[in-house]
Write an enzyme that holds these catalytic residues in place. Structure first.
Site: not given
Ligand SMILES: NC(=O)C1=CN([C@@H]2O[C@H](COP(=O)(O)OP(=O)(O)OC[C@H]3O[C@@H](n4cnc5c(N)ncnc54)[C@H](O)[C@@H]3O)[C@@H](O)[C@H]2O)C=CC1
Ligand SMILES: O=C([O-])CC(=O)C(=O)O
Length: 312
Positions: A10, A88, A95, A148, A151, A175
């Protein structure tokens, strides 16, 4: 310019979509471990090129790191997102291993790249990348504060009935649901302090809503958010590749700044072609500094898990 986004889920796909629409790169590689997934997402996005009129060439690959060679910026989004009710921090077990191995593979083919870490828990994942990559500290940057702060502006704009674009508002700290610090006393509406227009109750609610902004969306959607996270990451990529020198809250290695050392926390930095180029000191009040120190303690406790698991 060549950019790689690891993780075609996503957040990764949304980030890639934003990068392409803004034409931040000639070549954009989307990499995922799931067979055919990144290829499919890349073709779907390329089929919007005729409609959206961008020239970025997006290529999806399954775990083929050779295809990422000589990327100038790499965004890491691979890893599990949280489910409703989780923090998180609970994602660290899965992760950390993913982020470490992705970083190693990326560096084999792009040893001088700039890495933006998105995977959660971001502060600790960014610290892991800093420690395990050996890259200069300015080339390892965590995404969290851009989101953040956006938001924070959203919640402020809802209460003030104004355009979020007219607001200056910054979140620092960690975060995490309890570690982020929306700096309401520094927030302005076209340079007038927002505190002049909001009651103490309104201010407290905006701060509290901002802190749990991610958890609120996770509860509503069933998984964590992606539109604003993808846009926040592309916003950082843009400042780097266009050398815009924007002042953006990012996760960076602190070496005494804001009173902390040997930790990655979110502070305002200038982002340009060399990565983060300067940390800007916001001169915190004693209360704000105390909150920052408390966030540092919580993040440090998570970082210690990495050492206990022999990951650093
Ligand atoms: N820092 C921030 O502000 C934010 C962080 N996140 C984090 O980002 C991460 C991804 O979130 P989403 O995209 O929603 O999850 P998602 O599940 O939609 O996508 C994650 C993708 O990573 C892939 N993946 C898993 N292991 C892998 C590897 N070894 N090599 C390559 N690809 C691999 C999966 O196949 C999947 O397609 C999560 O840890 C989430 O908590 C999400 C939103 C905001
Ligand atoms: O809430 C979560 O787990 C994903 C993230 O870091 C955010 O959207 O701020």
């Amino acid at each position: 310019m060549k950019i790689t986004v690891v993780g075609a889920g996503a957040v990764g796909a949304t980030c890639a979509d934003n990068i392409a629409r803004k034409e931040l790169a000639e070549e954009l590689i989307l990499l995922d471990i799931r067979e055919g997934f990144a290829e499919g997402k890349a073709i779907d996005m390329m089929q919007t090129a005729a409609l959206l009129e961008f020239d970025t060439k997006i290529k999806g690959v399954t775990n083929d790191y050779a295809a990422t060679a000589d990327s100038e910026v790499v965004v890491i989004t691979s890893g599990l997102p949280r489910k409703p009710g989780m923090t998180r921090e609970e994602l660290i077990g899965v992760n950390a291993g993913i982020v470490k191995s992705v970083t190693e593979n990326i560096l084999k083919h792009s040893p001088n790249t700039i890495i933006i870490v998105v995977s959660n828990p971001m502060d600790t994942m960014n610290y892991l990348t800093l420690k395990s990559s050996g890259l200069p500290k300015n080339r390892v940057i965590g995404m969290g504060g851009a989101l953040d702060s956006a938001r924070f502006k959203y919640y402020l704009s809802q209460e003030l009935g104004c355009s979020p674009a007219d607001l200056n508002a910054v979140v620092i700290g960690g975060h995490g649901d309890t570690t982020m610090i929306p700096l309401i006393n520094h927030a302005t509406w076209n340079s007038i302090p927002v505190t002049q227009f909001l009651s103490k109750e309104q201010q407290d609610k905006i701060v509290a809503d901002t802190m749990v902004g991610g958890a609120t969306l996770t509860k509503l959607i069933g998984t964590s958010a992606w539109y604003a996270p993808g846009a926040g990451t592309a916003f950082m990529v843009e400042s780097i590749v266009r050398d815009q020198k924007k002042l953006i809250s990012c996760g960076v290695a602190l070496d005494g700044e804001y009173g902390q050392k040997d930790i990655s926390l979110v502070v305002p930095v200038v982002l340009g072609k060399n990565g983060w180029e300067k940390i800007v000191d916001f001169k915190l009040t004693a209360d704000e500094q105390a909150s920052f120190n408390k966030s540092a303690d919580a993040v440090r406790a998570m970082n210690n898990v990495l050492a206990d698991s022999n990951l650093i």
